[in-house]
Design a protein around this motif. Structure first.
Motif, mmCIF file in Angstrom:
data_model
loop_
_atom_site.group_PDB
_atom_site.id
_atom_site.type_symbol
_atom_site.label_atom_id
_atom_site.label_comp_id
_atom_site.label_asym_id
_atom_site.label_seq_id
_atom_site.Cartn_x
_atom_site.Cartn_y
_atom_site.Cartn_z
ATOM 1 N N CYS A 132 -6.012 30.071 -11.230
ATOM 2 C CA CYS A 132 -6.773 28.894 -11.648
ATOM 3 C C CYS A 132 -6.515 28.565 -13.111
ATOM 4 N N VAL A 133 -6.537 29.587 -13.973
ATOM 5 C CA VAL A 133 -6.302 29.380 -15.405
ATOM 6 C C VAL A 133 -4.895 28.842 -15.648
ATOM 7 N N SER A 134 -3.901 29.389 -14.967
ATOM 8 C CA SER A 134 -2.519 28.931 -15.135
ATOM 9 C C SER A 134 -2.370 27.476 -14.709
ATOM 10 N N LEU A 135 -2.985 27.120 -13.588
ATOM 11 C CA LEU A 135 -2.901 25.737 -13.102
ATOM 12 C C LEU A 135 -3.634 24.783 -14.043
ATOM 13 N N ALA A 136 -4.768 25.216 -14.585
ATOM 14 C CA ALA A 136 -5.490 24.380 -15.545
ATOM 15 C C ALA A 136 -4.663 24.158 -16.806
ATOM 16 N N MET A 137 -3.968 25.204 -17.259
ATOM 17 C CA MET A 137 -3.090 25.058 -18.418
ATOM 18 C C MET A 137 -1.931 24.111 -18.113
ATOM 19 N N ALA A 138 -1.421 24.142 -16.885
ATOM 20 C CA ALA A 138 -0.368 23.210 -16.489
ATOM 21 C C ALA A 138 -0.877 21.774 -16.537
ATOM 22 N N ARG A 139 -2.116 21.587 -16.107
ATOM 23 C CA ARG A 139 -2.708 20.247 -16.132
ATOM 24 C C ARG A 139 -2.871 19.745 -17.565
ATOM 25 N N VAL A 140 -3.318 20.624 -18.473
ATOM 26 C CA VAL A 140 -3.466 20.253 -19.882
ATOM 27 C C VAL A 140 -2.099 19.965 -20.500
ATOM 28 N N ALA A 141 -1.114 20.783 -20.183
ATOM 29 C CA ALA A 141 0.230 20.574 -20.727
ATOM 30 C C ALA A 141 0.817 19.255 -20.267
ATOM 31 N N LYS A 142 0.444 18.808 -19.089
ATOM 32 C CA LYS A 142 0.981 17.555 -18.554
ATOM 33 C C LYS A 142 0.218 16.341 -19.053
ATOM 34 N N SER A 143 -1.123 16.422 -19.048
ATOM 35 C CA SER A 143 -1.921 15.210 -19.292
ATOM 36 C C SER A 143 -2.958 15.368 -20.394
ATOM 37 N N GLY A 144 -3.034 16.515 -21.045
ATOM 38 C CA GLY A 144 -4.020 16.703 -22.098
ATOM 39 C C GLY A 144 -5.382 17.030 -21.528
ATOM 40 N N PHE A 145 -6.402 16.881 -22.369
ATOM 41 C CA PHE A 145 -7.765 17.265 -21.989
ATOM 42 C C PHE A 145 -8.577 16.116 -21.401
ATOM 43 N N ALA A 146 -8.003 14.915 -21.332
ATOM 44 C CA ALA A 146 -8.733 13.785 -20.768
ATOM 45 C C ALA A 146 -9.033 14.030 -19.304
ATOM 46 N N ILE A 147 -10.299 13.905 -18.933
ATOM 47 C CA ILE A 147 -10.718 14.261 -17.580
ATOM 48 C C ILE A 147 -10.351 13.192 -16.554
ATOM 49 N N MET A 148 -10.422 11.922 -16.939
ATOM 50 C CA MET A 148 -10.314 10.850 -15.955
ATOM 51 C C MET A 148 -8.868 10.442 -15.657
ATOM 52 N N ILE A 149 -7.893 11.126 -16.255
ATOM 53 C CA ILE A 149 -6.495 10.776 -16.008
ATOM 54 C C ILE A 149 -6.039 11.393 -14.677
ATOM 55 N N LYS A 150 -5.375 10.592 -13.866
ATOM 56 C CA LYS A 150 -4.802 11.094 -12.618
ATOM 57 C C LYS A 150 -3.648 12.019 -12.944
ATOM 58 N N SER A 151 -3.720 13.255 -12.479
ATOM 59 C CA SER A 151 -2.681 14.230 -12.830
ATOM 60 C C SER A 151 -2.447 15.196 -11.685
#
Length: 443
Positions: free
Chosen positions: A424-443
């Protein structure tokens, strides 16, 4: 000149392939369901229609007879522990099921270039033969090494030859609804994980281990025959995919996502392999009810493979995959405290749902993370191979950590939960690396 530029634009958008494609022409009754492909129809993805959904059905049966039979191994694990291979440890027995999943992933990665070269039909025929042969030979085993070679190696290689080419064909028929189509076909593995354990459990006491397994082989033969008749490879990329893409190692989202997939598969299948002996040891469930916890897991997984995939088309694959991994980890921790039949049923339903999502979403996630769509096939193969190593080591380690004689499962449960949390942590870091910390961005 204008028509060529339009085709190129469509190619970059619609296909995970090279800069040009060639149509594989085959004459058959099924192909007559749609007109012959022109330049326009090649680049315009059908996104539905009779032929497209026939491909989903064909791949559904592939998943039913690959991952579906692998998901059935929990039933065989229990039988082997108390009967045929009772002189071997749970960890040693679980290697049989683990090698199935590992070979499926690794061989699947190697079949990509072969499928790209237009040999999908040959792969399907050879894979179907090996899956049925491995299952038939399993019905004849008397010793551990025989089960390992037949059920583990022979079946695993055949499953690997079927899996990736079949899913790749479906991806060329859908674009807007690709995640949903993949979720539908992925539910085949859950259905197989419900039907095949029930067949084995009902028939084994009546007609014996051998004939019960042969009935499963017959079902695989019939359904895979439909797959071979229905599958039509729509387009062929001119640029064949490579087995390894070095540039992917320089992209943090891809690397982190692949790490997440690896750790997820390390822990994911431990409940599938060991929930039946846990029910017998901890909840007081009778042998019949304890056996049906594996089908319950797989039945819940059907919905987990379809509903979140439909949601992923709207909010993004990583935005869906991260919560699914998190809930798997939380449920694995909660499993430690479950000591009643009702509580274990609730656990099986929820864990089956979210684990199904974790299995179904990675292909669409890797596709979304790939900037160059011509390299998607290669990157899928790389991720599947790494994930296969996770499947290989996860359940045997879990088996080594539990003690059936004393009824101690907590170490295996913690191992499962921690692996899922790291995922879960690795996937969350992948999401941040791709789209940053913005929650509402489709990623």
């Amino acid at each position: 000149m204008g028509s060529h530029s339009t085709a190129a634009e469509h190619n970059g958008k619609s296909f995970n392939s090279g800069s040009s494609v060639e149509v594989k022409s085959e004459s058959s009754p099924i192909q007559q369901l749609q007109p012959p492909a022109t330049n326009s129809s090649v680049y315009d993805v059908p996104d539905g229609g009779t032929l497209a959904w026939l491909q989903v059905l064909a791949s559904f049966f592939v998943l039913m007879n690959t991952w579906g039979i692998i998901n059935t191994f929990g039933a065989y694990q229990t039988f082997y522990e108390v009967d045929l291979l009772r002189s071997h440890s749970p960890s040693a027995i679980s290697w049989i099921g683990s090698i199935q999943g590992c070979l499926l992933s690794i061989v699947g990665a190697l079949t990509g270039p072969i499928s790209d070269a237009g040999h999908t039909r040959a792969l399907l025929l050879a894979g179907s033969f090996l899956v049925v042969l491995g299952t038939v030979m399993t019905s004849l085993v008397e010793q551990y090494y025989q089960a390992f070679l037949a059920q583990g190696v022979c079946f695993g290689i055949g499953a690997g030859m079927l899996f990736v080419p079949s899913v790749a064909v479906v991806s060329t028929y859908f674009e807007k609804h690709r995640s949903f189509a993949v979720g539908v076909l992925a539910s085949g593995s859950s259905l197989g994980g419900v039907i095949y354990p029930a067949i084995f459990h009902q028939l084994q006491p009546k007609i014996g281990f051998g004939w019960a397994t042969r009935v499963i082989a017959l079902a695989a033969l019939v359904t895979l025959t439909i797959t071979n008749l229905a599958t039509r490879q729509r387009v062929l990329p001119t640029m064949r995919r490579k087995l390894f893409d070095v540039s992917a190692l320089h992209e943090a989202p891809f690397v982190l996502c692949t790490m997440g997939i690896f750790f997820g598969f390390v822990g994911l299948y431990i409940p599938f392999f060991f929930i039946t002996p846990y029910a017998l040891a901890k909840t007081g469930a009778n042998s019949t009810l304890a056996f049906y916890f594996v089908p319950i897991l797989n039945a819940a997984s059907v919905f987990g493979r379809i509903a979140p995939n439909a949601l992923a088309d709207r909010i993004g694959t990583l935005n869906t995959l991260v919560p699914c991994a998190f809930f798997c980890a939380v449920l694995a921790f909660a499993w430690i405290a479950v000591e009643s039949t009702g509580g274990l049923i609730v656990f099986a339903i929820f864990y089956g749902f979210f684990s199904g999502s974790f299995v179904a979403l990675p292909p669409s996630t890797i596709t979304a993370l790939s900037k160059d769509l011509r390299k998607v096939g290669t990157r899928l193969g790389m991720s599947f191979a790494v994930g296969g190593l996770g499947v290989l080591i996860g359940s045997p380690v879990g088996g080594a950590l539990l003690n059936l004689k004393t009824g101690e499962f907590v170490h295996a449960q913690v191992f499962c939960a921690v692996a899922m949390m790291i995922s879960c942590v690795s996937l969350a870091m992948a999401r941040v690396a791709k789209s940053g910390f913005a929650i509402m961005i489709k990623s």
